[in-house]
Design a protein around this motif. Structure first.
Motif, short mmCIF file in Angstrom:
data_model
loop_
_atom_site.label_atom_id
_atom_site.label_comp_id
_atom_site.label_asym_id
_atom_site.label_seq_id
_atom_site.Cartn_x
_atom_site.Cartn_y
_atom_site.Cartn_z
N GLN A 177 7.39 10.54 6.95
CA GLN A 177 6.16 11.41 6.53
C GLN A 177 5.25 10.77 5.73
N ASP A 178 4.24 11.58 5.08
CA ASP A 178 3.15 10.98 4.28
C ASP A 178 3.51 11.12 2.87
N GLY A 179 4.91 10.36 2.86
CA GLY A 179 5.55 10.24 1.32
C GLY A 179 5.08 8.87 0.87
N VAL A 180 5.74 8.71 -0.48
CA VAL A 180 5.13 7.47 -0.96
C VAL A 180 6.60 6.82 -1.52
N LEU A 181 6.55 5.64 -1.71
CA LEU A 181 7.44 4.81 -2.52
C LEU A 181 7.01 4.66 -3.98
N ASP B 113 -0.79 3.00 -11.08
CA ASP B 113 -1.70 3.65 -10.24
C ASP B 113 -2.18 4.90 -10.49
N VAL B 114 -1.10 5.60 -11.09
CA VAL B 114 -1.00 7.11 -11.40
C VAL B 114 -0.49 7.13 -12.84
N ALA B 115 -0.85 8.14 -13.63
CA ALA B 115 0.01 8.66 -14.90
C ALA B 115 0.15 10.02 -14.88
N LEU B 116 1.45 10.44 -15.17
CA LEU B 116 1.94 11.49 -15.53
C LEU B 116 1.90 11.95 -16.95
N ALA C 21 11.82 12.42 -6.05
CA ALA C 21 12.66 12.76 -5.01
C ALA C 21 11.99 13.25 -3.61
N ALA C 22 10.74 14.04 -4.07
CA ALA C 22 9.90 14.28 -2.87
C ALA C 22 9.19 12.95 -2.23
N GLY C 23 8.76 12.13 -2.95
CA GLY C 23 8.25 11.03 -2.45
C GLY C 23 9.22 10.05 -1.59
N PRO D 22 0.72 -1.28 -0.06
CA PRO D 22 0.02 0.24 -0.12
C PRO D 22 0.89 1.31 0.03
N GLN D 23 2.07 1.08 0.39
CA GLN D 23 3.04 2.50 0.30
C GLN D 23 3.50 2.63 -0.94
N ARG D 24 3.61 1.94 -1.94
CA ARG D 24 4.17 1.85 -3.14
C ARG D 24 3.32 2.20 -4.37
N VAL D 25 3.48 3.23 -4.77
CA VAL D 25 2.52 3.79 -6.05
C VAL D 25 3.34 3.82 -7.46
N THR D 26 2.87 3.10 -8.40
CA THR D 26 3.64 3.05 -9.61
C THR D 26 2.96 4.27 -10.63
N ILE D 27 3.95 4.98 -11.32
CA ILE D 27 3.60 6.31 -12.14
C ILE D 27 3.75 5.74 -13.57
N ALA D 28 2.80 5.89 -14.57
CA ALA D 28 3.08 5.67 -16.08
C ALA D 28 3.39 6.90 -16.66
N VAL D 29 4.37 6.93 -17.39
CA VAL D 29 4.75 8.35 -18.04
C VAL D 29 5.18 7.98 -19.58
N ARG D 30 4.87 8.69 -20.38
CA ARG D 30 5.53 8.58 -21.72
C ARG D 30 6.87 9.06 -21.64
N PRO D 31 7.73 8.26 -22.53
CA PRO D 31 9.14 8.57 -22.64
C PRO D 31 9.48 10.33 -22.94
N ALA D 32 10.22 11.10 -22.03
CA ALA D 32 10.50 12.52 -22.34
C ALA D 32 9.49 13.36 -21.81
N ALA D 33 8.19 12.66 -21.27
CA ALA D 33 7.16 13.64 -20.76
C ALA D 33 7.42 14.18 -19.45
N GLY D 34 7.24 15.66 -19.23
CA GLY D 34 7.47 16.14 -17.86
C GLY D 34 8.71 15.93 -17.30
#
Length: 306
Positions: free
Chosen positions: A122-126, A145-148, A112-114, A91-103
């Motif tokens: 603190q309330d950060g995430v892996l 879980d999340v897309a950037l 870094a913040a997570g 539950p502490q780990r979140v996977t971010i989907a992102v297009r190559p070179a996006a953001g």
């Protein structure tokens, strides 16, 4: 009919896709005789022929074509179930989907913040990252879980958190007659040889190399500046709509990403020198769109940006 086994379905799909028992067996890492027996056994259990076999070729029957489509759906659903089960166990780990070179500036800031928050109790995430050209598909099949991503198309059924606008810049090779202009109009950019309205499905480094060689002109988001070498210049584009950089997730995944939204707010506040888009670290400061709103319909007309 006895319950079918996943192994049998996978064997049949391998044969159906190659239409060759030998190549299918090699792909599966088994020998051909047990594969042939398994498929024959499957046909007996289903009760209809799925393949037509001759000495020269293997072909799908009409029943086999219908069965193949369902097998693919079943196997994909099982993969999704495995992904979701593994994520539920962490539950502490979140996977971010992102297009190559996006953001390119935002993603490192999020990671870094997570990591800093998680290490500090603190309330950060892996966070993990998966690079894909189908961010929404990665959300729906449980890979992420999340897309950037840039909200350049309507996203019905997703909840969005706006991170900020990506202002458009055109990439030009050093020495290009227009590379030193303070800005270009969209009409000027579209008239350039090699201009492509849609971003190629390739890594940023590959795009930069093609631009430097004079074989590509493309508009991207301004955050790529820090990723460019000395062979390419960026020029702002007037008349080209900015794209909104967002975090997107399925409504059912809200509990898995609630901490990431707070982390995103903190990261963006540090990353951007101008005032952040969000005003509070919780979901009350986000803007959510769960249907095809007018704003989304307008954005669907925009060009795709990085």
């Amino acid at each position: 009919m006895n319950q079918l086994e996943t192994r049998e379905l996978a064997y049949f799909v391998a044969v159906a896709e190659t239409l060759h028992f030998g190549r299918a067996a090699e792909h599966l890492g088994i020998t051909q005789p047990p594969l042939s027996r398994a498929v024959a056994h499957l046909e007996r259990r289903v009760g209809v022929p799925l393949l037509e076999r001759t000495t020269r070729q293997v072909r799908l029957t009409a029943a086999g074509e219908a069965f193949l489509a369902e097998c693919r759906t079943i196997l994909a659903a099982m993969d999704t179930a495995v992904h979701k089960a593994r994520k539920a166990a962490e539950p502490q780990r979140v996977t971010i989907a992102v297009r190559p070179a996006a953001g390119p500036g935002v993603l490192p800031a999020l990671l870094a913040a997570g990591a800093q928050g998680a290490q500090g109790g603190q309330d950060g995430v892996l966070t993990d990252v998966v690079f894909t050209y189908d961010e929404i598909g990665a959300l729906r099949d449980g890979t992420a879980d999340v897309a950037l991503m840039c909200q350049s198309v309507a996203t019905p059924g997703l909840e969005l958190m706006e991170l900020g606008l990506e202002r458009p810049v055109v990439l030009l090779p050093v020495g290009h007659p227009l590379a030193d202009r303070p800005f270009l109009t969209l009409a000027e950019v579209e008239a350039l040889p090699g201009y492509e309205a849609q971003l190629p499905n390739e890594a940023l480094d590959a795009m930069v190399d093609r631009v430097a060689l004079g074989r590509l002109v493309v508009v991207v988001g301004e955050s790529v500046r820090d990723r460019l070498g000395g062979s390419v210049r960026v020029v702002p584009v007037h008349g080209y709509p900015a794209t909104q950089l967002v975090l997107a997730w399925l409504p059912a995944a809200r509990s898995a990403v609630s901490r990431l939204t707070a982390t995103a707010h903190t990261a963006m506040a540090r990353h951007r020198p101008r005032p952040p888009v969000l005003e509070s670290p919780d979901l009350s400061g986000t803007r959510l769109y769960t249907d095809g709103s007018q704003q989304e319909a307008q954005r669907s007309q925009q060009h795709q940006g990085v």
